[in-house]
Design a protein around this motif. Structure first.
Motif, mmCIF file in Angstrom:
data_model
loop_
_atom_site.group_PDB
_atom_site.id
_atom_site.type_symbol
_atom_site.label_atom_id
_atom_site.label_comp_id
_atom_site.label_asym_id
_atom_site.label_seq_id
_atom_site.Cartn_x
_atom_site.Cartn_y
_atom_site.Cartn_z
ATOM 1 N N LEU A 119 53.132 59.813 -10.175
ATOM 2 C CA LEU A 119 52.087 60.784 -10.482
ATOM 3 C C LEU A 119 50.844 60.516 -9.643
ATOM 4 O O LEU A 119 50.564 59.378 -9.270
ATOM 5 N N ARG A 120 50.085 61.552 -9.382
ATOM 6 C CA ARG A 120 48.819 61.408 -8.666
ATOM 7 C C ARG A 120 47.780 60.804 -9.602
ATOM 8 O O ARG A 120 47.933 60.869 -10.828
ATOM 9 N N PRO A 121 46.702 60.231 -9.034
ATOM 10 C CA PRO A 121 45.699 59.567 -9.879
ATOM 11 C C PRO A 121 45.125 60.462 -10.977
ATOM 12 O O PRO A 121 44.898 60.016 -12.093
ATOM 13 N N LYS A 122 44.912 61.748 -10.675
ATOM 14 C CA LYS A 122 44.344 62.647 -11.674
ATOM 15 C C LYS A 122 45.313 62.842 -12.841
ATOM 16 O O LYS A 122 44.918 62.805 -14.004
ATOM 17 N N LYS A 123 46.596 63.027 -12.530
ATOM 18 C CA LYS A 123 47.597 63.212 -13.588
ATOM 19 C C LYS A 123 47.738 61.945 -14.429
ATOM 20 O O LYS A 123 47.891 62.006 -15.643
ATOM 21 N N ARG A 124 47.701 60.776 -13.752
ATOM 22 C CA ARG A 124 47.765 59.506 -14.482
ATOM 23 C C ARG A 124 46.577 59.366 -15.420
ATOM 24 O O ARG A 124 46.723 58.949 -16.566
ATOM 25 N N ALA A 125 45.391 59.703 -14.923
ATOM 26 C CA ALA A 125 44.178 59.592 -15.742
ATOM 27 C C ALA A 125 44.234 60.561 -16.925
ATOM 28 O O ALA A 125 43.843 60.206 -18.038
ATOM 29 N N PHE A 155 37.741 50.453 -31.252
ATOM 30 C CA PHE A 155 37.246 51.798 -30.963
ATOM 31 C C PHE A 155 36.396 51.811 -29.700
ATOM 32 O O PHE A 155 36.553 52.692 -28.845
ATOM 33 N N GLU A 156 35.508 50.819 -29.550
ATOM 34 C CA GLU A 156 34.650 50.766 -28.369
ATOM 35 C C GLU A 156 35.450 50.532 -27.094
ATOM 36 O O GLU A 156 35.148 51.115 -26.045
ATOM 37 N N ARG A 157 36.491 49.688 -27.178
ATOM 38 C CA ARG A 157 37.347 49.441 -26.009
ATOM 39 C C ARG A 157 38.085 50.715 -25.609
ATOM 40 O O ARG A 157 38.115 51.093 -24.439
ATOM 41 N N LEU A 158 38.668 51.409 -26.590
ATOM 42 C CA LEU A 158 39.388 52.645 -26.297
ATOM 43 C C LEU A 158 38.452 53.733 -25.784
ATOM 44 O O LEU A 158 38.803 54.502 -24.894
ATOM 45 N N GLU A 159 37.248 53.788 -26.332
ATOM 46 C CA GLU A 159 36.267 54.771 -25.872
ATOM 47 C C GLU A 159 35.888 54.505 -24.413
ATOM 48 O O GLU A 159 35.786 55.430 -23.601
ATOM 49 N N ALA A 160 35.733 53.209 -24.048
ATOM 50 C CA ALA A 160 35.402 52.854 -22.658
ATOM 51 C C ALA A 160 36.559 53.201 -21.718
ATOM 52 O O ALA A 160 36.348 53.710 -20.613
ATOM 53 N N GLU A 161 37.807 52.955 -22.164
ATOM 54 C CA GLU A 161 38.970 53.312 -21.342
ATOM 55 C C GLU A 161 39.063 54.815 -21.153
ATOM 56 O O GLU A 161 39.406 55.302 -20.078
ATOM 57 N N GLY A 162 38.761 55.564 -22.216
ATOM 58 C CA GLY A 162 38.768 57.020 -22.124
ATOM 59 C C GLY A 162 37.703 57.536 -21.165
ATOM 60 O O GLY A 162 37.960 58.444 -20.374
ATOM 61 N N GLU A 163 36.526 56.932 -21.212
ATOM 62 C CA GLU A 163 35.451 57.316 -20.286
ATOM 63 C C GLU A 163 35.854 57.024 -18.844
ATOM 64 O O GLU A 163 35.586 57.813 -17.940
ATOM 65 N N LYS A 164 36.496 55.875 -18.629
ATOM 66 C CA LYS A 164 36.942 55.510 -17.284
ATOM 67 C C LYS A 164 37.971 56.522 -16.770
ATOM 68 O O LYS A 164 37.915 56.955 -15.619
ATOM 69 N N ALA A 165 38.897 56.928 -17.658
ATOM 70 C CA ALA A 165 39.905 57.921 -17.268
ATOM 71 C C ALA A 165 39.241 59.262 -16.952
ATOM 72 O O ALA A 165 39.599 59.933 -15.983
ATOM 73 N N ASN A 167 36.218 59.695 -15.834
ATOM 74 C CA ASN A 167 35.522 59.548 -14.556
ATOM 75 C C ASN A 167 36.485 59.731 -13.385
ATOM 76 O O ASN A 167 36.141 60.346 -12.374
ATOM 77 N N VAL A 168 37.713 59.189 -13.509
ATOM 78 C CA VAL A 168 38.720 59.384 -12.457
ATOM 79 C C VAL A 168 39.054 60.857 -12.324
ATOM 80 O O VAL A 168 39.152 61.402 -11.220
ATOM 81 N N ILE A 169 39.201 61.546 -13.454
ATOM 82 C CA ILE A 169 39.527 62.978 -13.434
ATOM 83 C C ILE A 169 38.413 63.770 -12.752
ATOM 84 O O ILE A 169 38.674 64.604 -11.884
ATOM 85 N N SER A 170 37.157 63.498 -13.115
ATOM 86 C CA SER A 170 36.058 64.249 -12.498
ATOM 87 C C SER A 170 35.921 63.912 -11.015
ATOM 88 O O SER A 170 35.587 64.785 -10.209
#
Length: 193
Positions: A119-125, A155-165, A167-170
């Motif tokens: 998968l491309r980085p956007k799809k992975r994210a 929750f904070e760890r998952l929220e940070a991972e979600g934000e990172k994902a 950011n990759v999408i944007s």
């Protein structure tokens, strides 16, 4: 070893989805490894029978079409025992063995990768963000509010991972917009004038 004739990746490495597999944990859950005897196993895709094997159960392993596969039992930290296959090629223990022609081998021996690797980085994210939001039970109306059962550090760890994902999408979307701007500079210049 050749890929099965019904599927396959044309460019790059083959994926685990391209091969039929047996899972030792599934055999245990179904109660197929408990008593010595035999059983038959079938693979069905889209309602059609793809392949079938006969499995003979012995006290320390199984035999499939003349190939002997050793099963090791290890104890779990909280009690109980867990089965592991031993790959016939490399003798490493694994949960799944993939069918290559007439023999079974592990993912490493067959040089397989998971489907997500292609998968491309956007799809992975997107996939990662979706998985995180499902895990957190994220409700957009309750922004910043964690699920009742979840601990704050999790929750904070998952929220940070979600934000990172996200950011990759944007970032990927920005790259796409830049490419579109480079392809169509005349129309944009005409709009500004």
């Amino acid at each position: 070893m050749n890929p099965p004739p019904f599927e396959g990746k044309r460019g790059g490495r083959l994926t685990t989805d391209d091969y039929l597999f047996i899972d030792v944990n599934h055999f245990k859950r179904e109660g197929l490894l408990t008593d010595a005897g035999w059983f038959s196993w079938q693979w069905v895709r889209r309602g059609k029978l793809v392949d079938a094997i006969n499995v003979t159960v012995k006290e320390n392993g199984i035999i499939i079409d003349g190939q002997s596969i050793y099963i090791e039992w290890s104890s779990c930290p909280l009690g109980g025992i867990r089965p592991w296959f031993h790959c016939s090629s490399c003798n490493k223990r694994c949960c799944k063995l993939y069918k290559a022609n007439t023999s079974f081998a592990c993912k490493t021996c067959l040089n397989l990768v998971f489907k997500v690797w292609h998968l491309r980085p956007k799809k992975r994210a997107l996939r990662r963000a979706d998985k995180i939001f499902r895990k957190v039970s994220f409700d957009f109306s309750r922004k910043g509010d964690k699920p009742k059962w979840q601990r704050w550090p999790t929750f904070e760890r998952l929220e940070a991972e979600g934000e990172k994902a996200l950011n990759v999408i944007s970032g990927e979307e920005e790259k796409l917009l830049d490419k579109l701007r480079k392809l169509n500079p005349l129309k944009q210049a005409g709009r500004t004038c």
